[in-house]
Write an enzyme that holds these catalytic residues in place. Structure first.
Site, PDB file in Angstrom:
ATOM      1  N   GLY A 153      -4.731   2.771  -2.161  1.00  0.00           N
ATOM      2  CA  GLY A 153      -5.792   1.828  -2.474  1.00  0.00           C
ATOM      3  C   GLY A 153      -6.086   1.829  -3.961  1.00  0.00           C
ATOM      4  CD  GLU A 154      -7.669   5.364  -6.555  1.00  0.00           C
ATOM      5  OE1 GLU A 154      -7.031   5.272  -7.636  1.00  0.00           O
ATOM      6  OE2 GLU A 154      -8.015   6.455  -6.078  1.00  0.00           O
ATOM      7  N   GLY A 155      -6.320  -0.424  -5.990  1.00  0.00           N
ATOM      8  CA  GLY A 155      -5.580  -1.375  -6.804  1.00  0.00           C
ATOM      9  C   GLY A 155      -4.335  -0.769  -7.419  1.00  0.00           C
TER      10      GLY A 155
END
Length: 343
Positions: free
Chosen positions: A310-312
């Site tokens: 996640g987190e980009g």
């Protein structure tokens, strides 16, 4: 709420001609050619450019964690936001590496956060309700989240950005994403639910049961996509959805990360059919439902690296490929200009 125009096909033949007459066999750059074509279409030009790339990571907490759906306690959301602010997370490293401007957005974290230039405080509430028993958020809260995401993107666009990526952080949000997927795509929860932060089989089974209980609560209800988002989403998922829709409305290049971000894109695609024309899906998550979700939307991802952070993070890792697509269409010689025979 949002009006997204279909991409104009008037330049399609010119774009394809440009790609086909570069000094290479036709199609030999594979997905880079497909990507270059999409970028040209979005920007309606044969000479695309990437201006002031942005990364917004939306963070929020989820009431459904009370059902034991995550290995990690809820306060990890707050702790990771502090890590983002301090520049210590994977997404910080990758954004610095590639010159992407980074901000983390408090969409609904259940904890106090400091004022900081890297943090945008847009909290709707301190986490959603437990969607097993009641809607995750009210219709008004959902609309507020959508509009706030749109506002943040409009600000970035006004500052000159034409490409923007979206990531997320929120303990419990794979449960929300899987529930959204199951409801919107009419799939069994078992097909949508994965290990998330590292659950074992018993943990995945528990998460699946929780989602099935939520789906049973909604059985027989006639719900529009935005209603489903309010029932099962998170504040970060809803805000990210509004941000994606606004970015497409402004004809920006929309970069989508993994499973949770793709659930926002799925809702966006159900709300506005033209949305997907502007979206670049950057990586295929190891989360087992992601492949099915991408297939249902009729899209493919640039990378498949077994990532599930996640987190980009998948966006930032894929960004050099997007830059390469722009560079080759702008700078690679044509057969004619190079004096090379085109067979």
């Amino acid at each position: 709420m949002f009006t997204i125009s279909a991409l104009d096909p008037q330049l399609d033949s010119s774009i394809q001609h440009c790609l086909d007459h570069k000094t290479k066999p036709q199609g030999s750059l594979g997905k880079l050619e497909t990507l270059a074509f999409q970028l040209c279409r979005i920007q309606q030009t044969l000479t695309p450019e990437l201006s002031k790339p942005q990364m917004l990571v939306f963070a929020a907490d989820h009431g459904v964690v009370a059902e034991g759906v995550s290995l990690f306690p809820q306060n990890v959301t707050q702790q990771m936001v502090l890590n983002f602010i301090q520049g210590g997370a994977a997404i910080n490293c990758f954004c610095r590496q590639h010159g992407i401007e980074f901000r983390v957005v408090n969409a609904g974290v259940n904890g106090d956060l400091p004022e900081d230039n890297a943090l945008i405080n847009a909290s709707i509430a301190r986490g959603t309700c437990n969607f097993v028993n009641e809607p995750a958020m009210s219709s008004a809260q959902c609309e507020q989240a959508l509009l706030k995401g749109a506002e943040l993107v409009a600000d970035r666009h006004q500052r000159g950005a034409n490409i923007i990526g979206f990531g997320e952080m929120g303990i419990g949000n794979t449960t929300s994403a899987a529930a959204l997927m199951a409801k919107l795509l009419k799939l069994p929860a078992e097909d949508c639910t994965g290990a998330g932060t590292g659950l074992n089989k018993a943990g995945v089974d528990q998460k699946t049961k929780v989602i099935n209980r939520a789906l049973k609560r909604l059985k027989g209800k006639k719900l529009a996509p935005q209603d489903v988002l309010a029932e099962l989403g998170g504040f970060e998922i809803a805000m990210m959805c509004g941000a994606m829709l606004k970015a497409a409305e402004l004809k920006m290049v929309v970069l989508v990360d993994g499973f949770i971000a793709s659930s926002s894109a799925l809702v966006a695609s159900k709300m506005e059919a033209n949305f997907l024309q502007y979206a670049v899906f950057c990586h295929k998550s190891k989360e087992q439902g992601h492949k099915k979700m991408l297939k249902a939307m009729g899209v493919d991802a640039l990378l498949d690296l077994d990532m599930r952070l996640g987190e980009g993070s998948g966006i930032a890792v894929a960004y050099p490929l997007i830059a390469s697509a722009v560079y080759f269409i702008n700078e690679m010689a044509s057969f004619e200009s190079a004096g090379v025979d085109n067979v």
